[in-house]
Design an enzyme around this catalytic site. Sequence first.
Site, PDB file in Angstrom:
ATOM      1  N   GLY A  68       0.882  -1.173   0.000  1.00  0.00           N
ATOM      2  CA  GLY A  68       0.000   0.000   0.000  1.00  0.00           C
ATOM      3  C   GLY A  68       0.915   1.217   0.000  1.00  0.00           C
ATOM      4  O   GLY A  68       1.829   1.317   0.815  1.00  0.00           O
ATOM      5  N   ASP A  74       8.069   4.838  -3.385  1.00  0.00           N
ATOM      6  CA  ASP A  74       7.546   5.060  -2.032  1.00  0.00           C
ATOM      7  C   ASP A  74       8.678   5.293  -1.031  1.00  0.00           C
ATOM      8  O   ASP A  74       8.538   6.093  -0.102  1.00  0.00           O
ATOM      9  CB  ASP A  74       6.688   3.868  -1.578  1.00  0.00           C
ATOM     10  CG  ASP A  74       5.405   3.740  -2.388  1.00  0.00           C
ATOM     11  OD1 ASP A  74       4.953   4.743  -2.961  1.00  0.00           O
ATOM     12  OD2 ASP A  74       4.855   2.616  -2.444  1.00  0.00           O
TER      13      ASP A  74
HETATM   14  N1  LIG Z   1      17.997   1.364 -10.876  1.00  0.00           N
HETATM   15  C1  LIG Z   1      18.082   2.307  -9.948  1.00  0.00           C
HETATM   16  N2  LIG Z   1      19.284   2.740  -9.513  1.00  0.00           N
HETATM   17  C2  LIG Z   1      19.390   3.695  -8.564  1.00  0.00           C
HETATM   18  N3  LIG Z   1      18.324   4.314  -8.013  1.00  0.00           N
HETATM   19  C3  LIG Z   1      17.106   3.950  -8.410  1.00  0.00           C
HETATM   20  C4  LIG Z   1      16.905   2.926  -9.409  1.00  0.00           C
HETATM   21  N4  LIG Z   1      15.577   2.768  -9.594  1.00  0.00           N
HETATM   22  C5  LIG Z   1      14.971   3.661  -8.761  1.00  0.00           C
HETATM   23  N5  LIG Z   1      15.885   4.368  -8.059  1.00  0.00           N
HETATM   24  C6  LIG Z   1      15.620   5.423  -7.066  1.00  0.00           C
HETATM   25  O1  LIG Z   1      14.243   5.366  -6.715  1.00  0.00           O
HETATM   26  C7  LIG Z   1      13.567   6.568  -7.119  1.00  0.00           C
HETATM   27  C8  LIG Z   1      12.175   6.228  -7.608  1.00  0.00           C
HETATM   28  O2  LIG Z   1      12.253   5.341  -8.691  1.00  0.00           O
HETATM   29  P1  LIG Z   1      11.223   5.351  -9.905  1.00  0.00           P
HETATM   30  O3  LIG Z   1      11.490   4.142 -10.707  1.00  0.00           O
HETATM   31  O4  LIG Z   1      11.280   6.661 -10.588  1.00  0.00           O
HETATM   32  O5  LIG Z   1       9.817   5.277  -9.134  1.00  0.00           O
HETATM   33  P2  LIG Z   1       8.652   4.166  -9.097  1.00  0.00           P
HETATM   34  O6  LIG Z   1       8.989   3.233  -7.977  1.00  0.00           O
HETATM   35  O7  LIG Z   1       7.425   4.973  -8.855  1.00  0.00           O
HETATM   36  O8  LIG Z   1       8.643   3.478 -10.415  1.00  0.00           O
HETATM   37  C9  LIG Z   1      14.448   7.196  -8.171  1.00  0.00           C
HETATM   38  O9  LIG Z   1      14.267   8.608  -8.201  1.00  0.00           O
HETATM   39  C10 LIG Z   1      15.841   6.813  -7.650  1.00  0.00           C
HETATM   40  O10 LIG Z   1      16.225   7.676  -6.599  1.00  0.00           O
END
Ligand SMILES: Nc1ncnc2c1ncn2[C@@H]1O[C@H](COP(=O)(O)OP(=O)(O)O)[C@@H](O)[C@H]1O
Length: 330
Positions: free
Chosen positions: A59, A277
């Site tokens: 959630g 999150d």
């Molecule tokens: N492969 C990755 N390497 C490093 N940091 C990551 C990676 N994926 C996500 N993050 C971190 O998590 C944050 C949120 O990821 P994102 O994929 O944009 O969101 P969501 O979980 O909503 O898909 C990013 O801004 C970054 O700080």
Amino acid sequence: MVLRTTRTELDTDNWTMTEEAFDVVVVGSCMTDLVSQTPRLPKAGETIHGHKFFIGFGGKGANQCIQAARMGAKTAMVCKVGKDFFGENYIQNFKDNGVSTKFVGQTADDATGAASIIVNDAGENAIVIVAGANLLLGNADLLQALPALRCAKVLVCQLEVRPDTSLQALRLAQENNVKTIFNPAPAVPDLDPCFYRVSDVFCCNETETELLTGVVVANVEDAGRAGQELLRRGCSAVIITLGSQGCVVLSGQEPSSPFHHVPTEPVTAVDTTGAGDSFIGALAFYMSTYPTMPLHEIARRANQVAGISVQNIGTQTSYPSKEDLPNDLF
Ligand SMILES: Nc1ncnc2c1ncn2[C@@H]1O[C@H](COP(=O)(O)OP(=O)(O)O)[C@@H](O)[C@H]1O
Ligand SMILES: *[C@@H]1O[C@H](CO)[C@@H](O)[C@H](O)[C@H]1NC(C)=O
């Protein structure tokens, strides 16, 4: 507004003076994840055997709250669960993480929110979400939590509960000079435009950004342009998360506000579930603990926290605590 003129509010004024104030209050969802790992996804009418099953806490609201709590914020969750095993279990999970459950309601009228997830060996999934008790969170619950809402440092809302409940919570916070973070997730194309004006920080990912603005986010410049559009709609600041590319940050209401790209350190991601999150929970922690810290610096640190979460399996199980993080993040 009804909530401002009831007798209950007068009663709760006394409460405000005697009760503790929270750093971060989250008004949002709780879901139990029921995860089965199978060789392939079943067809209609078919029964197949899987090789692993586990139950996880999820959630978006609860995830964000728990990340903020693990970093050391004094937190309260405003949510609704069922009078059932999963509801009891979730309340214990909040307690184990130091989150106040004073405003966690239990209802006999619906079940605790659940996500039944099937993941095949190729990593593809099929998911059924039943929001259940989450959709019963309403104005009466906000009224009960009003003393906490009014003196919180930061309020965080998403869209896994009824949108009018989230909007009302954000309005109440704003009327009381509480900083607001709004995460328009899961993404909807027809977001009520009032949400922009009640968001001190509007934080979304690429998919959500595209759906809201129509701008295809293929690179940092696209994200910057989409962010400018979101700012024009009335938010005080915008953060667009970009996975391994970190995020872009914009603040100020100028149509041509410059954007900062805040890159993140490369890591080996093993499970990115719940990374957004973790980022928002960390953002809430920093905004409440360091109210004068520039947003690009907060975003740089939140990138590092979320970057740790993607290096571990699971959602809440992957979220770091203060002890797991380097001192220079505090
Ligand atoms: N492969 C990755 N390497 C490093 N940091 C990551 C990676 N994926 C996500 N993050 C971190 O998590 C944050 C949120 O990821 P994102 O994929 O944009 O969101 P969501 O979980 O909503 O898909 C990013 O801004 C970054 O700080
Ligand atoms: C963004 O979040 C949504 C939930 O609102 C999720 O379905 C989607 O996969 C995420 N997109 C990216 C690019 O991570």
